[in-house]
Design a protein around this motif. Structure first.
Motif, short mmCIF file in Angstrom:
data_model
loop_
_atom_site.label_atom_id
_atom_site.label_comp_id
_atom_site.label_asym_id
_atom_site.label_seq_id
_atom_site.Cartn_x
_atom_site.Cartn_y
_atom_site.Cartn_z
N GLY A 54 17.20 -9.08 8.53
CA GLY A 54 18.26 -8.56 8.31
C GLY A 54 18.26 -7.39 9.50
N SER A 55 18.12 -7.07 10.59
CA SER A 55 18.80 -5.72 11.63
C SER A 55 20.54 -6.78 12.03
N TRP A 56 20.89 -8.09 11.60
CA TRP A 56 21.50 -8.49 11.83
C TRP A 56 22.81 -7.94 10.77
N LEU A 57 22.27 -7.07 10.04
CA LEU A 57 23.64 -7.08 8.61
C LEU A 57 23.71 -5.49 9.58
N GLY A 58 23.47 -5.12 10.28
CA GLY A 58 23.75 -4.25 10.70
C GLY A 58 24.52 -3.98 12.04
N VAL A 59 25.28 -5.10 11.97
CA VAL A 59 25.89 -5.49 13.36
C VAL A 59 27.55 -5.77 12.72
N ALA A 60 27.99 -5.05 13.04
CA ALA A 60 29.92 -5.14 12.75
C ALA A 60 30.27 -6.75 12.91
N GLY A 61 31.13 -6.98 12.72
CA GLY A 61 31.87 -8.67 11.97
C GLY A 61 30.89 -9.70 12.04
N ARG A 62 29.33 -9.48 11.82
CA ARG A 62 29.42 -10.28 12.40
C ARG A 62 28.68 -10.76 10.36
N VAL A 112 25.84 -3.27 3.03
CA VAL A 112 25.54 -2.32 3.32
C VAL A 112 26.72 -1.46 3.84
N GLU A 113 27.72 -1.68 3.30
CA GLU A 113 29.02 -0.30 3.84
C GLU A 113 28.85 -0.14 2.87
N GLU A 172 23.53 -0.28 20.43
CA GLU A 172 24.43 1.27 19.49
C GLU A 172 25.60 0.86 19.63
N GLY A 173 26.22 -0.53 20.82
CA GLY A 173 27.66 -0.78 20.79
C GLY A 173 27.76 -1.89 20.03
N ASP A 174 27.45 -2.28 19.19
CA ASP A 174 27.09 -3.55 18.85
C ASP A 174 27.12 -3.24 17.11
N VAL A 175 26.50 -2.47 17.06
CA VAL A 175 26.39 -1.65 15.50
C VAL A 175 27.84 -0.94 14.09
N TRP A 176 27.97 -1.60 13.09
CA TRP A 176 29.04 -0.18 12.27
C TRP A 176 29.02 0.63 12.67
N PRO A 177 30.03 1.48 13.08
CA PRO A 177 29.96 2.80 13.07
C PRO A 177 29.03 3.65 11.96
N GLY A 178 28.46 4.45 12.32
CA GLY A 178 27.38 5.31 10.99
C GLY A 178 26.48 4.31 11.59
N VAL A 179 25.78 3.21 11.41
CA VAL A 179 24.75 3.04 11.29
C VAL A 179 24.16 3.32 12.87
#
Length: 118
Positions: free
Chosen positions: A43-51, A66-67, A89-96
């Motif tokens: 489920g961690s991948w759900l926090g990655v922006a654009g994935r 998630v959004e 930290e650079g991979d996740v959605w802003p705010g995650v």
């Protein structure tokens, strides 16, 4: 209404269970609950922006759910889970945020908190 902590431990490896957890978190937020969504394991991948993660017929998109939670609640990716997957930290959605067991324990042990694990 008491705070709700939802931990989603799966992703594309178990899309129905994952979607159930995300839907409960988003719905509780809409109902006025204070919601904290924890993304662990796959489920961690759900926090990655654009994935892209998965598509489940007759269900809202995982990214959209998630959004939705992020817009009014808190979304956290597990520190150890992120490290094992090379997520920073650079991979996740802003705010995650990325946080560990101490932060999770603090949330679930808060007065009146309800924790659900999917």
């Amino acid at each position: 209404m008491r705070p709700l902590v939802v931990k989603v431990t799966c992703g594309s490896d178990d899309p129905e269970r994952c979607n159930q957890g995300l839907t409960v978190a988003a719905t509780a937020l809409t109902a006025g609950a204070e919601v904290s969504l924890w993304l662990t394991g796959e489920g961690s991948w759900l926090g990655v922006a654009g994935r892209e993660t998965f598509h489940l017929p007759h269900a809202a998109s995982p990214a959209g759910l998630v959004e939705s939670v992020l817009a009014g609640g808190r979304v956290t990716v597990c520190t150890q889970c992120a490290a094992r997957r090379g997520i920073t930290e650079g991979d996740v959605w802003p705010g995650v945020r990325i946080a560990g067991a101490a932060a999770f324990a603090e949330e679930v042990l808060a007065p009146d908190a309800q924790a659900l694990v999917y």
